[in-house]
Design an enzyme around this catalytic site. Sequence first.
Site, PDB file in Angstrom:
ATOM      1  N   TYR A 119       0.838  -1.190   0.018  1.00 28.67           N
ATOM      2  CA  TYR A 119       0.014  -0.047  -0.101  1.00 28.67           C
ATOM      3  C   TYR A 119       0.888   1.310   0.015  1.00 28.67           C
ATOM      4  O   TYR A 119       0.417   2.354  -0.784  1.00 28.67           O
ATOM      5  CB  TYR A 119      -0.929   0.083   1.202  1.00 28.67           C
ATOM      6  CG  TYR A 119      -1.822   1.237   1.207  1.00 28.67           C
ATOM      7  CD1 TYR A 119      -3.075   1.211   0.303  1.00 28.67           C
ATOM      8  CD2 TYR A 119      -1.616   2.299   1.617  1.00 28.67           C
ATOM      9  CE1 TYR A 119      -3.684   2.189   0.159  1.00 28.67           C
ATOM     10  CE2 TYR A 119      -2.800   3.429   2.002  1.00 28.67           C
ATOM     11  CZ  TYR A 119      -3.632   3.443   1.307  1.00 28.67           C
ATOM     12  OH  TYR A 119      -4.503   4.213   1.097  1.00 28.67           O
ATOM     13  N   GLU A 173       1.645   6.420  -6.924  1.00 28.66           N
ATOM     14  CA  GLU A 173       0.506   7.247  -7.461  1.00 28.66           C
ATOM     15  C   GLU A 173       0.666   8.822  -7.457  1.00 28.66           C
ATOM     16  O   GLU A 173       0.592   9.676  -8.206  1.00 28.66           O
ATOM     17  CB  GLU A 173      -0.679   6.758  -6.833  1.00 28.66           C
ATOM     18  CG  GLU A 173      -1.288   5.351  -7.066  1.00 28.66           C
ATOM     19  CD  GLU A 173      -2.557   5.095  -6.091  1.00 28.66           C
ATOM     20  OE1 GLU A 173      -3.382   5.915  -5.976  1.00 28.66           O
ATOM     21  OE2 GLU A 173      -2.750   3.816  -6.100  1.00 28.66           O
TER      22      GLU A 173
END
Length: 221
Positions: free
Chosen positions: A147, A154
């Site tokens: 994560y 991102e």
Amino acid sequence: MAGFLSFIRRLYFSAYNWAVCFGWCQVLYFALKTLRESGYEHVYDAVERPLQLAQTAAILEIIHGLLGLVRSPITATLPQIGSRLYLTWAILYSFPETRTHMLVSSLVISWSVTEIIRYSFFGMKEAFGFTPYWLLWLRYSTFLILYPTGISSEVGLIYIALPYIKGSEKYCIRMPNKWNFSFDNFYAAIVTLGIYVPGSPHMYQHMLGQRKKALSKSKRE
């Protein structure tokens, strides 16, 4: 009748989960193969089509939640899928200048490993009615590393795209127009980056809670 509908539901979700899992396996295979043979600059070109198909298929998960076919809350599903669709189409697809950055590799690997585990977990559960403990552990533990690497990738790629978004004015809507509406894609990207600041820690805490709950329940059983 209820038994038949339950069978159809299980059949559909088994097919859906295994099909998307296969798509992500393709993404991971092409990414690792290209990294080894050609370098990170060529990873996006190698994974573009299976990445777009696998990621866009996740829209069905939003529909599943809205229809009440799954128990996952739409409030948790929508932000995660929305952010990934944004990266897939509004950044990587729309701005080719971002595609050769090394963050594409970390993004693709983080996404694909996570999704292979997740979809195989649900595929096993729907097809056979159970999941082995090792797969359960992977489902609720690998995010501890993947994560942060995925989210960092991102955010980094959105940031890298900012000058290209501003310079091209792609998807911008300027006044005057018949809708009497304006939209600036550059500032939308800035807002998106801002959402990651409170959103990422909140989602991470949510997943930590889910991990504790799932592993504790498995041990009791």
